[in-house]
Motif scaffolding. Structure first.
Motif, PDB file in Angstrom:
ATOM      1  N   THR A  13       0.840  -1.198   0.000  1.00 32.40           N
ATOM      2  CA  THR A  13       0.000   0.000   0.000  1.00 32.40           C
ATOM      3  C   THR A  13       0.873   1.244   0.000  1.00 32.40           C
ATOM      4  N   VAL A  14       0.257   2.363  -0.373  1.00 32.86           N
ATOM      5  CA  VAL A  14       0.947   3.650  -0.376  1.00 32.86           C
ATOM      6  C   VAL A  14       0.639   4.370   0.923  1.00 32.86           C
ATOM      7  N   LYS A  15       1.653   4.938   1.554  1.00 35.16           N
ATOM      8  CA  LYS A  15       1.467   5.610   2.840  1.00 35.16           C
ATOM      9  C   LYS A  15       0.789   6.967   2.656  1.00 35.16           C
ATOM     10  N   GLY A  16       0.094   7.379   3.705  1.00 35.79           N
ATOM     11  CA  GLY A  16      -0.731   8.577   3.638  1.00 35.79           C
ATOM     12  C   GLY A  16       0.026   9.837   3.249  1.00 35.79           C
ATOM     13  N   ALA A  17       1.276   9.967   3.677  1.00 35.05           N
ATOM     14  CA  ALA A  17       2.040  11.183   3.377  1.00 35.05           C
ATOM     15  C   ALA A  17       2.168  11.402   1.875  1.00 35.05           C
ATOM     16  N   THR A  18       2.161  10.318   1.103  1.00 37.10           N
ATOM     17  CA  THR A  18       2.261  10.436  -0.352  1.00 37.10           C
ATOM     18  C   THR A  18       1.038  11.141  -0.925  1.00 37.10           C
ATOM     19  N   LEU A  19      -0.129  10.914  -0.333  1.00 34.12           N
ATOM     20  CA  LEU A  19      -1.357  11.524  -0.835  1.00 34.12           C
ATOM     21  C   LEU A  19      -1.311  13.048  -0.687  1.00 34.12           C
ATOM     22  N   ASN A  20      -0.774  13.529   0.432  1.00 37.05           N
ATOM     23  CA  ASN A  20      -0.626  14.976   0.616  1.00 37.05           C
ATOM     24  C   ASN A  20       0.371  15.556  -0.379  1.00 37.05           C
ATOM     25  N   THR A  21       1.427  14.791  -0.655  1.00 32.31           N
ATOM     26  CA  THR A  21       2.461  15.249  -1.580  1.00 32.31           C
ATOM     27  C   THR A  21       1.922  15.326  -3.002  1.00 32.31           C
ATOM     28  N   ALA A  48      -1.056   2.923  -6.125  1.00 31.27           N
ATOM     29  CA  ALA A  48      -0.682   4.269  -6.541  1.00 31.27           C
ATOM     30  C   ALA A  48      -1.450   4.701  -7.783  1.00 31.27           C
ATOM     31  N   ALA A  49      -1.733   3.751  -8.667  1.00 31.45           N
ATOM     32  CA  ALA A  49      -2.455   4.063  -9.897  1.00 31.45           C
ATOM     33  C   ALA A  49      -3.891   4.501  -9.641  1.00 31.45           C
ATOM     34  N   GLN A  50      -4.407   4.193  -8.457  1.00 36.09           N
ATOM     35  CA  GLN A  50      -5.778   4.564  -8.111  1.00 36.09           C
ATOM     36  C   GLN A  50      -5.883   5.963  -7.516  1.00 36.09           C
ATOM     37  N   ILE A  51      -4.745   6.594  -7.200  1.00 39.56           N
ATOM     38  CA  ILE A  51      -4.774   7.911  -6.560  1.00 39.56           C
ATOM     39  C   ILE A  51      -5.273   8.963  -7.541  1.00 39.56           C
ATOM     40  N   ALA A  52      -6.244   9.736  -7.118  1.00 37.16           N
ATOM     41  CA  ALA A  52      -6.818  10.770  -7.972  1.00 37.16           C
ATOM     42  C   ALA A  52      -5.768  11.819  -8.323  1.00 37.16           C
ATOM     43  N   GLY A  53      -5.694  12.155  -9.606  1.00 39.59           N
ATOM     44  CA  GLY A  53      -4.766  13.183 -10.055  1.00 39.59           C
ATOM     45  C   GLY A  53      -3.459  12.661 -10.603  1.00 39.59           C
ATOM     46  N   VAL A  54      -3.156  11.387 -10.374  1.00 40.07           N
ATOM     47  CA  VAL A  54      -1.902  10.805 -10.864  1.00 40.07           C
ATOM     48  C   VAL A  54      -2.096  10.335 -12.297  1.00 40.07           C
ATOM     49  N   ALA A  55      -1.209  10.785 -13.202  1.00 40.12           N
ATOM     50  CA  ALA A  55      -1.329  10.442 -14.614  1.00 40.12           C
ATOM     51  C   ALA A  55      -0.579   9.164 -14.964  1.00 40.12           C
ATOM     52  N   LYS A  56       0.538   8.907 -14.275  1.00 37.06           N
ATOM     53  CA  LYS A  56       1.349   7.728 -14.593  1.00 37.06           C
ATOM     54  C   LYS A  56       2.093   7.265 -13.356  1.00 37.06           C
ATOM     55  N   VAL A  57       2.229   5.953 -13.213  1.00 42.08           N
ATOM     56  CA  VAL A  57       3.025   5.364 -12.137  1.00 42.08           C
ATOM     57  C   VAL A  57       4.238   4.695 -12.764  1.00 42.08           C
ATOM     58  N   LEU A  58       5.420   5.039 -12.283  1.00 39.17           N
ATOM     59  CA  LEU A  58       6.655   4.396 -12.718  1.00 39.17           C
ATOM     60  C   LEU A  58       7.049   3.375 -11.655  1.00 39.17           C
ATOM     61  N   HIS A  59       7.161   2.112 -12.064  1.00 40.26           N
ATOM     62  CA  HIS A  59       7.425   1.037 -11.100  1.00 40.26           C
ATOM     63  C   HIS A  59       8.824   0.481 -11.341  1.00 40.26           C
ATOM     64  N   THR A 146      10.949  19.035  -0.511  1.00 41.30           N
ATOM     65  CA  THR A 146      10.273  18.210   0.488  1.00 41.30           C
ATOM     66  C   THR A 146       9.020  18.960   0.919  1.00 41.30           C
ATOM     67  N   VAL A 147       7.935  18.233   1.069  1.00 44.92           N
ATOM     68  CA  VAL A 147       6.619  18.821   1.310  1.00 44.92           C
ATOM     69  C   VAL A 147       6.189  18.549   2.743  1.00 44.92           C
ATOM     70  N   ARG A 148       5.905  19.622   3.491  1.00 46.25           N
ATOM     71  CA  ARG A 148       5.326  19.428   4.831  1.00 46.25           C
ATOM     72  C   ARG A 148       3.882  19.002   4.638  1.00 46.25           C
ATOM     73  N   THR A 149       3.613  17.747   4.917  1.00 49.31           N
ATOM     74  CA  THR A 149       2.328  17.166   4.533  1.00 49.31           C
ATOM     75  C   THR A 149       1.143  17.791   5.270  1.00 49.31           C
ATOM     76  N   ALA A 154      -5.003  15.672   1.724  1.00 50.84           N
ATOM     77  CA  ALA A 154      -4.647  14.414   1.061  1.00 50.84           C
ATOM     78  C   ALA A 154      -5.456  14.237  -0.213  1.00 50.84           C
ATOM     79  N   ALA A 155      -4.802  13.797  -1.269  1.00 51.58           N
ATOM     80  CA  ALA A 155      -5.517  13.435  -2.489  1.00 51.58           C
ATOM     81  C   ALA A 155      -6.341  12.179  -2.224  1.00 51.58           C
ATOM     82  N   ALA A 156      -7.410  12.010  -2.982  1.00 52.66           N
ATOM     83  CA  ALA A 156      -8.243  10.814  -2.812  1.00 52.66           C
ATOM     84  C   ALA A 156      -7.454   9.576  -3.200  1.00 52.66           C
ATOM     85  N   ALA A 157      -7.528   8.550  -2.369  1.00 54.88           N
ATOM     86  CA  ALA A 157      -6.775   7.317  -2.617  1.00 54.88           C
ATOM     87  C   ALA A 157      -7.406   6.454  -3.688  1.00 54.88           C
TER      88      ALA A 157
END
Length: 310
Positions: A13-21, A48-59, A146-149, A154-157
């Motif tokens: 899973t993706v941690k919550g701080a990533t959603l704020n970033t 990560a691909a399900q997060i709203a606003g993300v256009a591409k995931v690099l794995h 670096t982003v102070r979350t 948070a973006a929608a997961a």
């Protein structure tokens, strides 16, 4: 150009701080891409691909990325950074470990603890323990931030439908080796993600009193436990409970400060909380200057009464 966010994850899973970033990245302009680097981290990439606003995931999947070693992860970021105008990290222990390495390898300045994206090249960040806000403009071709979350929602997961592209993983740099980890486990919410936090200060007098007085309140509210630096230094609470400039930055819906005077370093870590309740018998305690509700009372009487009322 696109904006790159470095995801924090546990391989599944993706941690919550990533959603704020991600929210901060969207304010920079351009498409937002997410880097998920790890070993057997396909689950995190799909999340990560399900997060709203993300256009591409690099794995990037490889043994060298298994434990998030800063040297290897920095090399992975640098390998793809030329395609991006901004590279954003959450301002967590992990993000603050990797971001300076990336900035140094790219020979650019790092912008630390951004709390607002004014424009694509202008950012706000706190200085002097949050008593002043600096507006910083960068002319670097690649901006490492670096982003102070706590400064961003948070973006929608869920709701997104980004593509997942596999990219080559870097080889092991040989600069560091993973030896082991000792993870603290708790039934309580993680401090930086908790919606309610009950914190205690030096006035509690001992670790026994800290647990005796504050644990019942935290149990009633389903809250995380926090502490001031003074309480941690005195041995009343473990280090990972410390809230403040040299501890964890939190912004819960409700923050209850019991027996905390409100030194500037502590206020810097919690003053963005939505509702602050202060319990202190000193009417001149600085904590009252930021509290939404202040109770001038002996915490050893007031907190048990509050528990009983709940």
């Amino acid at each position: 150009m696109a904006v790159l966010v470095i995801a924090e994850h546990d391989n599944a899973t993706v941690k919550g701080a990533t959603l704020n970033t991600v929210t901060a990245a969207l304010a920079c302009g351009g498409d937002v891409h997410l880097l998920v680097a790890g070993e057997n981290a396909g689950g995190a990439a799909q999340a990560a691909a399900q997060i709203a606003g993300v256009a591409k995931v690099l794995h990037a999947d490889g043994a060298a990325l298994a434990h998030g070693l800063a040297e290897n992860l920095a090399a992975q970021v640098v390998a793809i950074a030329k395609d991006y105008s901004h590279v954003l990290f959450p301002s967590t222990a992990g993000g603050k470990n990797v971001a300076p390495r990336v900035a140094a390898l790219l020979d650019v300045a790092q912008i630390s603890d951004a709390t607002k994206i004014v424009s694509a090249d202008t950012f706000e960040r706190p200085i002097y323990a949050g008593n002043a806000i600096a507006t910083v403009q960068s002319a670097d071709a690649i901006k490492v931030i670096t982003v102070r979350t706590t400064g961003f929602d948070a973006a929608a997961a869920s709701g997104g439908s980004a593509s997942v592209d596999a990219i080559p993983a870097v080889a092991d740099s040989g600069l560091s080796v993973f030896v082991g980890s000792e993870l603290a486990t708790s039934d309580r919410p993680e401090l930086t993600a908790a919606k309610i936090i009950v914190s205690g200060g030096r006035a509690l007098g001992s670790s026994d009193k800290f647990n005796e007085v504050l644990t019942p309140l935290a149990d009633k509210l389903g809250a995380a436990l926090g502490a001031s630096r003074a309480a941690v230094d005195a041995g009343y609470a473990p280090n990972d409970w410390q809230v403040g400039q040299t501890g964890k930055i939190v912004a819960p819906q409700l923050y209850i400060a019991a027996g905390i005077s409100g030194a500037i370093q502590h206020l810097a870590g919690m003053k963005d909380s939505k509702v602050i309740v202060a319990i202190n018998k000193d009417p001149e305690a600085p904590i009252f200057s930021v509290a939404d509700y202040g109770l001038e009372a002996d915490l050893f009487a007031a907190v048990p009464e509050l528990v009983a009322a709940l």
